[in-house]
Design an enzyme around this catalytic site. Sequence first.
Site, PDB file in Angstrom:
ATOM      1  N   SER A 494       0.841  -1.183   0.000  1.00 48.99           N
ATOM      2  CA  SER A 494       0.000   0.000   0.000  1.00 48.99           C
ATOM      3  C   SER A 494       0.882   1.240   0.000  1.00 48.99           C
ATOM      4  O   SER A 494       1.962   1.263   0.584  1.00 48.99           O
ATOM      5  CB  SER A 494      -0.910   0.000   1.234  1.00 48.99           C
ATOM      6  OG  SER A 494      -1.815   1.081   1.187  1.00 48.99           O
ATOM      7  N   SER A 499      -3.378   0.830  -3.412  1.00 54.20           N
ATOM      8  CA  SER A 499      -3.107  -0.431  -2.722  1.00 54.20           C
ATOM      9  C   SER A 499      -3.116  -1.557  -3.748  1.00 54.20           C
ATOM     10  O   SER A 499      -3.886  -1.520  -4.711  1.00 54.20           O
ATOM     11  CB  SER A 499      -4.166  -0.710  -1.649  1.00 54.20           C
ATOM     12  OG  SER A 499      -4.085   0.223  -0.601  1.00 54.20           O
ATOM     13  N   VAL A 500      -2.250  -2.544  -3.546  1.00 54.76           N
ATOM     14  CA  VAL A 500      -2.133  -3.666  -4.477  1.00 54.76           C
ATOM     15  C   VAL A 500      -2.589  -4.937  -3.774  1.00 54.76           C
ATOM     16  O   VAL A 500      -2.153  -5.234  -2.658  1.00 54.76           O
ATOM     17  CB  VAL A 500      -0.690  -3.823  -4.991  1.00 54.76           C
ATOM     18  CG1 VAL A 500      -0.596  -4.983  -5.979  1.00 54.76           C
ATOM     19  CG2 VAL A 500      -0.213  -2.533  -5.649  1.00 54.76           C
ATOM     20  N   LYS A 515      -4.203  -3.328  -8.718  1.00 51.46           N
ATOM     21  CA  LYS A 515      -3.816  -2.055  -8.116  1.00 51.46           C
ATOM     22  C   LYS A 515      -5.039  -1.143  -8.070  1.00 51.46           C
ATOM     23  O   LYS A 515      -5.531  -0.695  -9.098  1.00 51.46           O
ATOM     24  CB  LYS A 515      -2.691  -1.412  -8.920  1.00 51.46           C
ATOM     25  CG  LYS A 515      -2.106  -0.159  -8.288  1.00 51.46           C
ATOM     26  CD  LYS A 515      -0.865   0.301  -9.043  1.00 51.46           C
ATOM     27  CE  LYS A 515      -0.161   1.461  -8.352  1.00 51.46           C
ATOM     28  NZ  LYS A 515       1.076   1.855  -9.051  1.00 51.46           N
ATOM     29  N   ASP A 621      11.167   6.925 -10.416  1.00 54.21           N
ATOM     30  CA  ASP A 621      11.106   6.332  -9.073  1.00 54.21           C
ATOM     31  C   ASP A 621      11.674   4.922  -9.086  1.00 54.21           C
ATOM     32  O   ASP A 621      11.056   3.972  -8.602  1.00 54.21           O
ATOM     33  CB  ASP A 621       9.668   6.319  -8.557  1.00 54.21           C
ATOM     34  CG  ASP A 621       9.596   6.066  -7.045  1.00 54.21           C
ATOM     35  OD1 ASP A 621      10.630   6.252  -6.363  1.00 54.21           O
ATOM     36  OD2 ASP A 621       8.529   5.685  -6.549  1.00 54.21           O
TER      37      ASP A 621
END
Length: 786
Positions: A494, A499-500, A515, A621
Amino acid sequence: MVTLTSLVRVDLSYNDLSGSIPEEIGAIPRLKTLILAGNRLAGIIPLSLGTSASLRYVDLAANNLSGAIPYFQKTTSLQLLDLSANFLSGSIPASLGNVSSLNYIRLAQNNLKGSIPEALASLTNMSMLQVIGLSSNLLSGPIPSLGSLSNLSRLILGSNMLQGEDWAFLTSLTNCSQLLMLALDGNSLNGTIPSTIGNLRNLIILALSRNRFTGEIPSTLGNLSQLNQLSLDDNLLSGNIPASLGQYQRLTMLNLSVNNLDGSIPSEILNISSLSLGLDLSNNNLTGMIPPEIGKLINLGLLNVSSNKLYGEIPPELGLCVVLSSLQMEGNMLSGIIPQSLSALKAIQQMDLSENNLSGQIPEFFEDFRTIHHLNLSYNKLEGPIPTGGIFANSSNAVMLEGNMALCQRIPIFSLPICPTTSASKRKINARLLLIIAPPVIIALLSFLCVIATVMKGKTTQPSESYRETMKKVSYGDILKATNWFSLVNKISSSHTASVYIGRFEFDTDLVAIKVFHLDEQGSLHSFFTECEVLKHTRHRNLIQAITLCSTVDFENNEFKALVYEFMANGSLDMWIHSRQHQGSPRRVLSLGQRISILADVASALDYLHNQLVPPLIHCDLKPSNVLLDYDMTSRIGDFGSAKFLSSSLNSSPEGLVGASGTIGYIAPEYAMGCKISTGGDVYGFGVLLLEMLTAKRPTDKLFGNNLSLHKYVDLAFPDKINEILDPQMQNKEDEVLCNLHLQNYIIPLVEIGLMCSMESPKDRPGMRDVFAKIFAIQEAFIQTF
């Protein structure tokens, strides 16, 4: 700030705030809520927070705060205190026991020391306390009696150094009728598990893995009728598996692996029809045959009975487990043929039957499995020709057949003898070769004719369907069912924006990762659209691929958006580098060869994004938790919510707009100085990731401060002392010659690449095309040697 007399709530969570928290903030007279989680705030927690009489909710989680937890003396109204995921040290102040209003305290993922009794002895007066979360610290000593906490629902003490075999605290917990979760995993608790544990009848999750428990599994565990997860793995438990465990009706995961259990597999536990996430009995001393009742587990996703002493044939009833995605039976004494009934396992993605005594031919139904990525049949007594279609169509690492001395091949693909042929079989082989060779030739010919026709018409062809129309259509209800109503058990991870969950659709057999975006959070909608654009324009074997998306409204007419991805069975790279910090992560460690392969995969993907896409795409990222590993350990970069295309109409913002989001430690330093987004930012993140893989040190490790970074830490040791800072689990120190060979030929060149990529100035960094070429050359040299 003290003049803000009417201010009641401050919520600046999940931004990019830095610096320290002002001391004056605790003096705001009416302030009730202070939420600063998910920033880069550093320094100590203001002492004024411990004297505020108005504060009710304090959430400072996921920052870089250090120092001790302040003493709370006058905070008589405090209900929630979350200081998790920081760098706090010292002991937990006993003064917290004076805050009788507390119902939620979470101090996980810090560097807190000391024994729990010193800190929690006074908490027994806190009758409102519901959640105690102290996992992933350095706490030691025994666990105190907490029986007077009548409203306690979650006690999470995993990944500490708690010791002792006095289970008096467990007896006291029988008064906690609301207790739903007890997590003591990853400590040094020993002794036998007392039978009184069966009195905690409302438990949903019980995690006792990775301790030193001995003796037998108490049969009273079967009394915990509400259990959803039971983890007793990685202990020293012995004796038989109690048949009473078969009484569970809601259990989705049972893990008893890595113990000294013996006896046979009780047929009773194969009656737990709710088992869907997994049954793991591996690495024990179990004997006997696999009961035919295994076929009752029709919802089972993963079955692991490897490394035992099981014998007899593989039960044909196993073919009834039609949703199995992973089957591991290696390292036993199973015999007989591979049953034809296994052809029904159409959802299988990983199957390991190696190191048994299986005989007969390899069934041709393996050719029809479309989802399988890994098949290991090595070291059996299999004979005859191997199939030539499906997963056998090439000699990749997906199929392992070594150790079967009587196998042969009709078509020279594997390193096996050619099967003797008769005239009739030659005709069959030629026909099959035609089927294999003809389609590519026909496709190429048709493609050529299409190009000619297009040129003749003087216009380009258009795709018949849009990207969206080719995807499976799923509804909100489908996702709700697939995730077991967004169950915490199904949640993988999360973040601020999403959240996955792991799940499986009713109309499909594959496990998927779903997701779900938090649309009430700032930036999540932009993240969703960004990921959609990236997925629409990229195709590469080392990038995560979406299966479909869902953009609709929920049952309350709220906007709902989700992306459905392939499920990556081996989790994230972060779980493997820092496995002790992840509950339930793999016990295996990455070899040098695996690390080289992963780095080559990631470098290949970045080279594609930077140099083969038009316009180039910047991930923004890159970090180990965003590198995912498939069943065969192939790496795939994921989470493109922060990504940016350069010089493109795909961007909603001007080219190079400053403000790249990312994660502390992996963000290129020039971004902090207002420089434009560039491919050099990803190169920097890759360099940090490379050094982290080789040292097992995070860039935010407590070892690094203002004057020391991961780059400088490695650079100071390079090259003469580099061996002193490497991950000790990467190499076999007993073989000095091999260790030195690895160091000189592979590790030092990799470290040099990592140092160049993580240079402070972007002009000093190489491009990803050169980086990939160098790592690919290292990988090729390693493969040829080993």
